[in-house]
Write a protein that holds these residues in place. Structure first.
Motif, PDB file in Angstrom:
ATOM      1  N   PRO A   1       0.846  -1.204   0.000  1.00  0.00           N
ATOM      2  CA  PRO A   1       0.000   0.000   0.000  1.00  0.00           C
ATOM      3  C   PRO A   1       0.878   1.250   0.000  1.00  0.00           C
ATOM      4  O   PRO A   1       1.913   1.284   0.685  1.00  0.00           O
ATOM      5  CB  PRO A   1      -0.779  -0.094   1.320  1.00  0.00           C
ATOM      6  CG  PRO A   1      -0.644  -1.521   1.763  1.00  0.00           C
ATOM      7  CD  PRO A   1       0.652  -2.022   1.202  1.00  0.00           C
ATOM      8  N   TRP A   2       0.488   2.241  -0.765  1.00  0.00           N
ATOM      9  CA  TRP A   2       1.233   3.509  -0.721  1.00  0.00           C
ATOM     10  C   TRP A   2       0.893   4.276   0.545  1.00  0.00           C
ATOM     11  O   TRP A   2       1.745   4.929   1.132  1.00  0.00           O
ATOM     12  CB  TRP A   2       0.908   4.357  -1.968  1.00  0.00           C
ATOM     13  CG  TRP A   2       1.512   5.700  -1.900  1.00  0.00           C
ATOM     14  CD1 TRP A   2       0.887   6.897  -1.717  1.00  0.00           C
ATOM     15  CD2 TRP A   2       2.925   5.997  -1.976  1.00  0.00           C
ATOM     16  NE1 TRP A   2       1.815   7.915  -1.671  1.00  0.00           N
ATOM     17  CE2 TRP A   2       3.061   7.379  -1.832  1.00  0.00           C
ATOM     18  CE3 TRP A   2       4.062   5.212  -2.161  1.00  0.00           C
ATOM     19  CZ2 TRP A   2       4.304   8.012  -1.864  1.00  0.00           C
ATOM     20  CZ3 TRP A   2       5.299   5.836  -2.186  1.00  0.00           C
ATOM     21  CH2 TRP A   2       5.409   7.225  -2.031  1.00  0.00           C
ATOM     22  N   SER A   3      -0.362   4.184   0.954  1.00  0.00           N
ATOM     23  CA  SER A   3      -0.823   4.937   2.122  1.00  0.00           C
ATOM     24  C   SER A   3      -1.983   4.186   2.746  1.00  0.00           C
ATOM     25  O   SER A   3      -2.691   3.443   2.059  1.00  0.00           O
ATOM     26  CB  SER A   3      -1.290   6.336   1.694  1.00  0.00           C
ATOM     27  OG  SER A   3      -2.006   6.985   2.734  1.00  0.00           O
ATOM     28  N   SER A   4      -2.195   4.378   4.031  1.00  0.00           N
ATOM     29  CA  SER A   4      -3.354   3.748   4.680  1.00  0.00           C
ATOM     30  C   SER A   4      -4.625   4.549   4.421  1.00  0.00           C
ATOM     31  O   SER A   4      -5.723   4.065   4.706  1.00  0.00           O
ATOM     32  CB  SER A   4      -3.114   3.634   6.190  1.00  0.00           C
ATOM     33  OG  SER A   4      -2.886   4.913   6.721  1.00  0.00           O
ATOM     34  N   TYR A   5      -4.518   5.760   3.875  1.00  0.00           N
ATOM     35  CA  TYR A   5      -5.722   6.553   3.600  1.00  0.00           C
ATOM     36  C   TYR A   5      -6.464   5.947   2.408  1.00  0.00           C
ATOM     37  O   TYR A   5      -5.865   5.669   1.372  1.00  0.00           O
ATOM     38  CB  TYR A   5      -5.373   8.018   3.346  1.00  0.00           C
ATOM     39  CG  TYR A   5      -4.739   8.699   4.542  1.00  0.00           C
ATOM     40  CD1 TYR A   5      -5.268   8.517   5.809  1.00  0.00           C
ATOM     41  CD2 TYR A   5      -3.621   9.500   4.398  1.00  0.00           C
ATOM     42  CE1 TYR A   5      -4.689   9.132   6.911  1.00  0.00           C
ATOM     43  CE2 TYR A   5      -3.041  10.116   5.493  1.00  0.00           C
ATOM     44  CZ  TYR A   5      -3.573   9.929   6.755  1.00  0.00           C
ATOM     45  OH  TYR A   5      -3.003  10.527   7.841  1.00  0.00           O
TER      46      TYR A   5
ATOM     47  N   ALA B   1      -8.421   6.834   0.040  1.00  0.00           N
ATOM     48  CA  ALA B   1      -8.465   7.391  -1.319  1.00  0.00           C
ATOM     49  C   ALA B   1      -7.259   6.972  -2.158  1.00  0.00           C
ATOM     50  O   ALA B   1      -7.281   7.088  -3.383  1.00  0.00           O
ATOM     51  CB  ALA B   1      -8.563   8.916  -1.254  1.00  0.00           C
ATOM     52  N   TYR B   2      -6.215   6.483  -1.497  1.00  0.00           N
ATOM     53  CA  TYR B   2      -5.044   5.978  -2.229  1.00  0.00           C
ATOM     54  C   TYR B   2      -5.178   4.492  -2.578  1.00  0.00           C
ATOM     55  O   TYR B   2      -4.202   3.865  -2.978  1.00  0.00           O
ATOM     56  CB  TYR B   2      -3.787   6.120  -1.367  1.00  0.00           C
ATOM     57  CG  TYR B   2      -3.245   7.516  -1.222  1.00  0.00           C
ATOM     58  CD1 TYR B   2      -2.610   8.165  -2.276  1.00  0.00           C
ATOM     59  CD2 TYR B   2      -3.321   8.171   0.006  1.00  0.00           C
ATOM     60  CE1 TYR B   2      -2.082   9.425  -2.116  1.00  0.00           C
ATOM     61  CE2 TYR B   2      -2.792   9.439   0.179  1.00  0.00           C
ATOM     62  CZ  TYR B   2      -2.171  10.067  -0.886  1.00  0.00           C
ATOM     63  OH  TYR B   2      -1.644  11.309  -0.721  1.00  0.00           O
ATOM     64  N   GLY B   3      -6.390   3.955  -2.444  1.00  0.00           N
ATOM     65  CA  GLY B   3      -6.575   2.505  -2.523  1.00  0.00           C
ATOM     66  C   GLY B   3      -6.135   1.854  -3.823  1.00  0.00           C
ATOM     67  O   GLY B   3      -5.854   0.663  -3.850  1.00  0.00           O
ATOM     68  N   LYS B   4      -6.105   2.600  -4.924  1.00  0.00           N
ATOM     69  CA  LYS B   4      -5.700   2.017  -6.211  1.00  0.00           C
ATOM     70  C   LYS B   4      -4.262   2.381  -6.565  1.00  0.00           C
ATOM     71  O   LYS B   4      -3.862   2.318  -7.737  1.00  0.00           O
ATOM     72  CB  LYS B   4      -6.664   2.443  -7.308  1.00  0.00           C
ATOM     73  CG  LYS B   4      -8.043   1.837  -7.112  1.00  0.00           C
ATOM     74  CD  LYS B   4      -8.984   2.129  -8.249  1.00  0.00           C
ATOM     75  CE  LYS B   4     -10.310   1.399  -7.999  1.00  0.00           C
ATOM     76  NZ  LYS B   4     -11.308   1.720  -9.004  1.00  0.00           N
ATOM     77  N   THR B   5      -3.500   2.792  -5.578  1.00  0.00           N
ATOM     78  CA  THR B   5      -2.085   3.134  -5.781  1.00  0.00           C
ATOM     79  C   THR B   5      -1.244   2.199  -4.930  1.00  0.00           C
ATOM     80  O   THR B   5      -1.512   2.024  -3.740  1.00  0.00           O
ATOM     81  CB  THR B   5      -1.828   4.599  -5.366  1.00  0.00           C
ATOM     82  OG1 THR B   5      -2.599   5.447  -6.214  1.00  0.00           O
ATOM     83  CG2 THR B   5      -0.369   4.961  -5.477  1.00  0.00           C
ATOM     84  N   ALA B   6      -0.247   1.594  -5.557  1.00  0.00           N
ATOM     85  CA  ALA B   6       0.618   0.651  -4.827  1.00  0.00           C
ATOM     86  C   ALA B   6       2.077   0.998  -5.078  1.00  0.00           C
ATOM     87  O   ALA B   6       2.418   1.642  -6.084  1.00  0.00           O
ATOM     88  CB  ALA B   6       0.344  -0.781  -5.279  1.00  0.00           C
ATOM     89  N   GLU B   7       2.924   0.563  -4.151  1.00  0.00           N
ATOM     90  CA  GLU B   7       4.364   0.806  -4.276  1.00  0.00           C
ATOM     91  C   GLU B   7       5.074  -0.497  -4.633  1.00  0.00           C
ATOM     92  O   GLU B   7       4.764  -1.565  -4.097  1.00  0.00           O
ATOM     93  CB  GLU B   7       4.931   1.367  -2.973  1.00  0.00           C
ATOM     94  CG  GLU B   7       6.410   1.726  -3.110  1.00  0.00           C
ATOM     95  CD  GLU B   7       6.967   2.491  -1.928  1.00  0.00           C
ATOM     96  OE1 GLU B   7       6.348   2.460  -0.839  1.00  0.00           O
ATOM     97  OE2 GLU B   7       8.029   3.110  -2.088  1.00  0.00           O
ATOM     98  N   VAL B   8       6.032  -0.367  -5.531  1.00  0.00           N
ATOM     99  CA  VAL B   8       6.792  -1.505  -6.051  1.00  0.00           C
ATOM    100  C   VAL B   8       8.046  -1.738  -5.211  1.00  0.00           C
ATOM    101  O   VAL B   8       8.744  -0.796  -4.840  1.00  0.00           O
ATOM    102  CB  VAL B   8       7.220  -1.171  -7.507  1.00  0.00           C
ATOM    103  CG1 VAL B   8       8.271  -2.128  -8.017  1.00  0.00           C
ATOM    104  CG2 VAL B   8       6.011  -1.143  -8.425  1.00  0.00           C
TER     105      VAL B   8
END
Ligand SMILES: CC(C)(COP(=O)(O)OP(=O)(O)OC[C@H]1O[C@@H](n2cnc3c(N)ncnc32)[C@H](O)[C@@H]1OP(=O)(O)O)[C@@H](O)C(=O)NCCC(=O)NCCS
Length: 186
Positions: free
Chosen positions: A90-94, A96-103
């Motif tokens: 997860p990029w963030s626990s918020y 609204a960032y749910g469709k953003t991930a970190e590689v």
């Protein structure tokens, strides 16, 4: 991009399983202890590695493994079963960032430059699309040319450089932020 255009010979990746955990953490811990490629300062083990594993049981945040002995990369290695791995976090626990991930992507040094990084990145980007992510982000130490090049090969775009945000081995470290928009709108 196709596998052949990227020079990928045999994308026989698999999802990590619990028995991989010691090798996964050993690959990461070598990088933590010997390089600035990871910004962790101490190895992960015991409860921390179990917690890390648990966080990746969500199908949106998989761990993919490049097995040693797979494809043409690693003939004759029966002492090692994991040559490299890659994950989405997860990029963030918020929400609204749910469709953003970190590689994250880590290949054992003795398996570098055999195409495993490409295979893992290809698998990770494909999986990210399949599970519904829209954006991949990556943070790369600014002197990590191999990782920067690998990201560029897959269409990651540099957003910018964060200067002196890290400090390890008495060095101040800059970090390059990269993004890949999975629907192609860079
Ligand atoms: C970055 C990393 C994952 C690449 O894995 P790899 O299996 O060696 O990569 P590949 O063999 O698939 O190489 C793919 C391409 O990336 C580029 N590349 C890889 N390593 C490179 C290096 N050291 N210098 C310059 N370019 C490099 C090349 O363009 C290469 O293609 P080529 O071999 O045809 O020239 C690997 O070097 C690694 O695990 N490094 C340490 C951990 C790390 O930095 N992880 C990323 C943290 S952000």
């Amino acid at each position: 991009m196709t596998e052949s255009s990227l020079g990928i010979q045999n994308a026989n990746l698999r999802d990590a399983n619990p028995s991989d955990l010691p090798e996964l953490t050993a690959i990461l811990n070598q990088q933590i202890e010997e390089t600035v490629n990871s910004f962790r300062l101490g190895p992960i083990s015991g409860p921390a590695s179990l917690q890390w594993w648990a966080a990746h049981q969500d199908p949106r945040f998989p761990i993919l493994v490049a097995p040693a002995g797979g494809g043409n990369a690693s003939a004759g290695r029966d002492d090692v079963s994991v040559a490299g791995w890659a994950s989405l976090s997860p990029w963030s626990s918020y929400e609204a960032y749910g469709k953003t991930a970190e590689v994250s992507i880590w290949v054992r040094p003795d398996f570098h430059r055999q195409g495993l990084g490409r295979r893992l990145m290809e698998g990770l980007v494909g999986r990210a699309r399949n599970v519904g992510h829209r954006v991949l982000l990556s943070r790369v130490e600014a002197n990590n040319r191999g990782s920067l090049r690998l990201h560029e090969l897959f269409g990651f775009r540099t957003i910018g450089t964060m200067h002196q945000v890290g400090e390890k081995f008495s060095q101040r470290l800059d970090v390059v932020m990269l993004e890949l928009l999975l629907d192609g709108e860079q």
